[in-house]
Enzyme design. Structure first.
Site, PDB file in Angstrom:
ATOM      1  N   ASN A 128       0.818  -1.219   0.000  1.00  0.00           N
ATOM      2  CA  ASN A 128       0.000   0.000   0.000  1.00  0.00           C
ATOM      3  C   ASN A 128       0.857   1.277   0.000  1.00  0.00           C
ATOM      4  O   ASN A 128       0.341   2.369   0.174  1.00  0.00           O
ATOM      5  CB  ASN A 128      -0.965  -0.003   1.204  1.00  0.00           C
ATOM      6  CG  ASN A 128      -0.235  -0.016   2.534  1.00  0.00           C
ATOM      7  OD1 ASN A 128       0.962   0.275   2.605  1.00  0.00           O
ATOM      8  ND2 ASN A 128      -0.951  -0.341   3.594  1.00  0.00           N
TER       9      ASN A 128
ATOM     10  N   GLY B 238       5.618   5.218   3.906  1.00  0.00           N
ATOM     11  CA  GLY B 238       5.054   3.864   3.787  1.00  0.00           C
ATOM     12  C   GLY B 238       4.586   3.227   5.082  1.00  0.00           C
ATOM     13  O   GLY B 238       4.044   2.125   5.082  1.00  0.00           O
TER      14      GLY B 238
ATOM     15  N   ASP C 219       2.193   2.334   8.189  1.00  0.00           N
ATOM     16  CA  ASP C 219       0.755   2.087   8.017  1.00  0.00           C
ATOM     17  C   ASP C 219       0.111   1.420   9.235  1.00  0.00           C
ATOM     18  O   ASP C 219       0.779   1.143  10.241  1.00  0.00           O
ATOM     19  CB  ASP C 219       0.528   1.247   6.755  1.00  0.00           C
ATOM     20  CG  ASP C 219       1.468   0.041   6.689  1.00  0.00           C
ATOM     21  OD1 ASP C 219       1.818  -0.486   7.763  1.00  0.00           O
ATOM     22  OD2 ASP C 219       1.858  -0.349   5.570  1.00  0.00           O
TER      23      ASP C 219
ATOM     24  N   ASP D 270      -7.949  18.146  17.351  1.00  0.00           N
ATOM     25  CA  ASP D 270      -6.888  19.043  16.899  1.00  0.00           C
ATOM     26  C   ASP D 270      -7.319  20.510  17.029  1.00  0.00           C
ATOM     27  O   ASP D 270      -8.507  20.827  16.945  1.00  0.00           O
ATOM     28  CB  ASP D 270      -6.607  18.707  15.428  1.00  0.00           C
ATOM     29  CG  ASP D 270      -5.406  19.426  14.868  1.00  0.00           C
ATOM     30  OD1 ASP D 270      -4.317  19.271  15.440  1.00  0.00           O
ATOM     31  OD2 ASP D 270      -5.555  20.130  13.852  1.00  0.00           O
TER      32      ASP D 270
ATOM     33  N   GLU E   9      -6.754  19.682  22.001  1.00  0.00           N
ATOM     34  CA  GLU E   9      -5.439  20.318  21.891  1.00  0.00           C
ATOM     35  C   GLU E   9      -5.607  21.829  21.971  1.00  0.00           C
ATOM     36  O   GLU E   9      -6.149  22.455  21.066  1.00  0.00           O
ATOM     37  CB  GLU E   9      -4.771  19.967  20.554  1.00  0.00           C
ATOM     38  CG  GLU E   9      -3.392  20.605  20.443  1.00  0.00           C
ATOM     39  CD  GLU E   9      -2.966  20.959  19.008  1.00  0.00           C
ATOM     40  OE1 GLU E   9      -1.764  21.019  18.762  1.00  0.00           O
ATOM     41  OE2 GLU E   9      -3.827  21.191  18.141  1.00  0.00           O
TER      42      GLU E   9
HETATM   43 CA   LIG Z   1       2.952   0.546   3.696  1.00  0.00          CA
END
Ligand SMILES: [Ca+2]
Ligand SMILES: [Ca+2]
Length: 604
Positions: free
Chosen positions: A140, A160, A162, A327, A356
């Site tokens: 992915n 990358g 995840d 947030d 926050e």
């Molecule tokens: Ca990944």
């Protein structure tokens, strides 16, 4: 009965094809029966959809009204769902003169007897930057149709990491002694540049495919719960990413705050509680944009307000999460945030919600906390808050910019809070300089910071990589890849062999303290007694009727022996103790030595 289900399914499939030409987006994608919240607003987006009139025949569910805006491509259907309504498919018919189409909308059952995990002072939260923690699924990393491909050579690109990666490391997180995880947002953020951080959301109902799927997120919650780990979802209401379909086709002219020319927020939270603040300054604070590619949502528009409230109810119900971290809390309209909290807490009274509020002043923080009788009449419904005053002072003291007196001084402002135990305390996070960096890579100062976080009042939050002394003082650097999170990494800091001696020292220290804290209730709920620092040493006690823990942090260059008489009002109740980190028995409380630039934690 089975035949009926089949028939509904066939109708459902036919209608999807039929409705597809007419409707591009339906949000929420489905809903639930059995909710306290019964007035659902379904947003439909499609060419001239506002010209159609919807009808519905379903027991316990009625169309109350529809809302249209200046954009005919949006239609908001207001539906009342009675408590008695059964799960199933709502078959809406849409008519405009001779033109008509149908579409089905799924109603699922609200979870019954679902066990959400409590998050309170017994917990310690592990904060993760999901793109940078562990790459659990290489497939992915780059997804067709998404702008940014993975490229680890660029700090502003996706790397990358995840959901699969976080899930794989749940045992690692648990074994260290953490009981909750908070991940930065993982909803779709499909932006041409700089999207890995997740705060510019382009789809409020789907996980970014580069992090995984919605099912993988649900699985993360389930796997966490198996290990007694609570899951906190990071939510953003102030803005979205301009890659959202709302940018190309705005739902309403007042959907976002519009300025004649691009206008930043003044980023000045003092104007909210300030009794003398001008409308000009308040407007800039609330209505100004956070950044050029982050349109500022107008929560005073009731359609927007309802949309946002529903995204929350949806995720709490759908994924079974235990908490929310909201947030940029003070950049939203405060009355709206109160409405939001009331509705969410009515549906899920035990849900943990921390806001926050990035202000370093305890007085301003207290303005945003529940139970604070504010002069302007505003009473926040927010129970838990980020304790930036403690964060900033820990940074200042242990970077040697200020003396340890200032840490005492900050804690002494706790009288401003109705309940200081509901402060989330931390020394760093994904936005501010990492602990080991502000300690100038001094392990002894690092240990004092960790000791404070894990013994002071409140709910501690620790940023991933703190356990292996990761460094960094600005965004992309302090969100570096965890070594060993990627198959091709030559160093694997998830194992003791992969860590340096100093990293192991830090790792073992934090693991020991976390696991001790887990079973030490006086740290969770005990009172605090502290003393004006002397000889660069801050001494405080956490105590209740049964237990007492002494903490002394010596930020100075000389070892000191604690002055018994000074502390006798509490020490004279005890005659021995055990130092928590070394397991050493302390038999003479009149002779407690704190090493130079060091600490003791004594269980009395
Ligand atoms: Ca990944
Ligand atoms: Ca705003």
């Amino acid at each position: 009965m089975k035949k009926n289900v089949l028939l509904i399914l066939i109708i459902f499939i036919c209608n999807i094809t039929n409705a597809q030409n007419q409707i591009q987006n339906i949000e929420p994608p489905f809903w639930f029966t059995g909710m306290e919240y019964q007035d659902l607003q379904i947003m439909l987006h499609g060419k001239n959809i506002a010209d159609f009139k919807p009808t519905l025949d379903y027991e316990g569910v009625k169309i109350i009204s529809t809302d249209t805006t200046d954009n005919k491509n949006y239609l908001f259907i207001n539906v009342k769902i009675e408590k008695t309504a059964k799960p199933g498919l709502l078959l809406f018919s849409f008519n405009k003169g001779k033109k008509s189409f149908k579409f089905s909308y799924e109603l699922r059952a609200k979870r019954k007897n679902y066990k959400r995990l409590d998050i309170n002072t017994e917990d310690v939260i592990y904060l993760v930057t999901p793109d940078r923690f562990v790459n659990g699924d290489k497939n992915n990393d780059s997804i067709k149709g998404y702008f940014q491909k993975a490229d680890r050579s660029d700090v502003k690109y996706r790397h990358g990491g995840d959901i699969a990666g976080i899930t794989k490391k749940l045992d690692y997180i648990k074994d260290m002694g953490f009981t909750a995880i908070w991940s930065m947002p993982m909803l779709q953020s499909n932006m041409p540049i700089y999207s890995y951080h997740g705060y510019s959301i382009t789809d409020f109902y789907n996980i970014d495919r580069r992090f995984g799927t919605n099912d993988e997120y649900l699985n993360l919650v389930a796997e966490s719960h198996k290990r007694g780990i609570a899951v906190i979802k990071d939510m953003v209401f102030n803005q979205f990413g301009d890659g959202h379909f709302w940018t190309k086709d705005k739902p309403d002219k007042n959907w976002v705050h519009v300025w004649d020319e691009f206008t930043y927020s003044n980023f000045n939270g003092t104007v909210i509680p300030d009794l003398y603040a001008s409308n000009y300054d308040r407007d800039r604070m609330n209505r100004g944009w956070f950044d050029k590619w982050m349109p500022d949502l107008n929560q005073e528009n009731p359609l927007v307000a309802k949309y946002l409230i529903q995204t929350t109810l949806f995720w709490v119900e759908y994924a079974g999460i235990d908490g929310i971290r909201m947030d940029t809390y003070q950049y939203n309209y405060k009355e709206f945030m109160n409405d939001w909290l009331k509705i969410i807490k009515t549906e899920y009274p035990d849900l943990f919600i921390v806001g926050e509020v990035w202000m370093n002043d305890s007085e301003i923080i207290s303005y945003w906390k529940k139970g604070n009788n504010n002069r302007d009449g505003f009473n926040s419904e927010l129970e838990y808050i980020t304790d930036f005053p403690v964060q900033s002072i820990l940074n200042n003291v242990f970077s040697s910019y200020k003396g340890i007196y200032e840490l005492y001084n900050t804690v002494s402002r706790d009288y401003l809070y109705d309940n200081p135990l509901t402060n989330m305390i931390f020394a760093d996070n994904h936005d501010v300089t990492r602990i080991f960096t502000f300690c100038k890579e001094d392990i002894n100062k690092y240990k004092q910071v960790i000791a404070f976080l894990l013994t002071a009042r409140g709910i501690p939050q620790i940023y991933y990589g703190t356990e292996i002394l990761m460094t960094g003082d600005h965004h992309e650097i302090l969100r570096a890849d965890y070594p060993g999170g990627w198959e091709e990494d030559t160093i694997n800091a998830f194992t003791s062999e992969g860590r340096t001696q100093l990293q192991n020292e830090a790792f073992n220290y934090i693991t020991k303290l976390l696991n001790w804290r887990k079973n030490t209730s006086v740290i969770h709920n005990g009172k605090t007694l502290h003393f004006i620092p002397y000889k660069d040493t801050y001494v405080y006690f956490r105590f209740n009727d049964k237990n007492c823990v002494l903490v002394a942090l010596n930020n100075g260059k000389e070892p000191i022996t604690l002055e018994y008489d000074r502390h006798s009002e509490i020490l004279n109740k005890y005659n021995k103790g055990k130092e928590v980190i070394t397991d050493k028995e302390i038999l003479n409380l009149k002779d407690i030595t704190v090493p130079a630039n060091g600490l003791v934690i004594i269980d009395l």
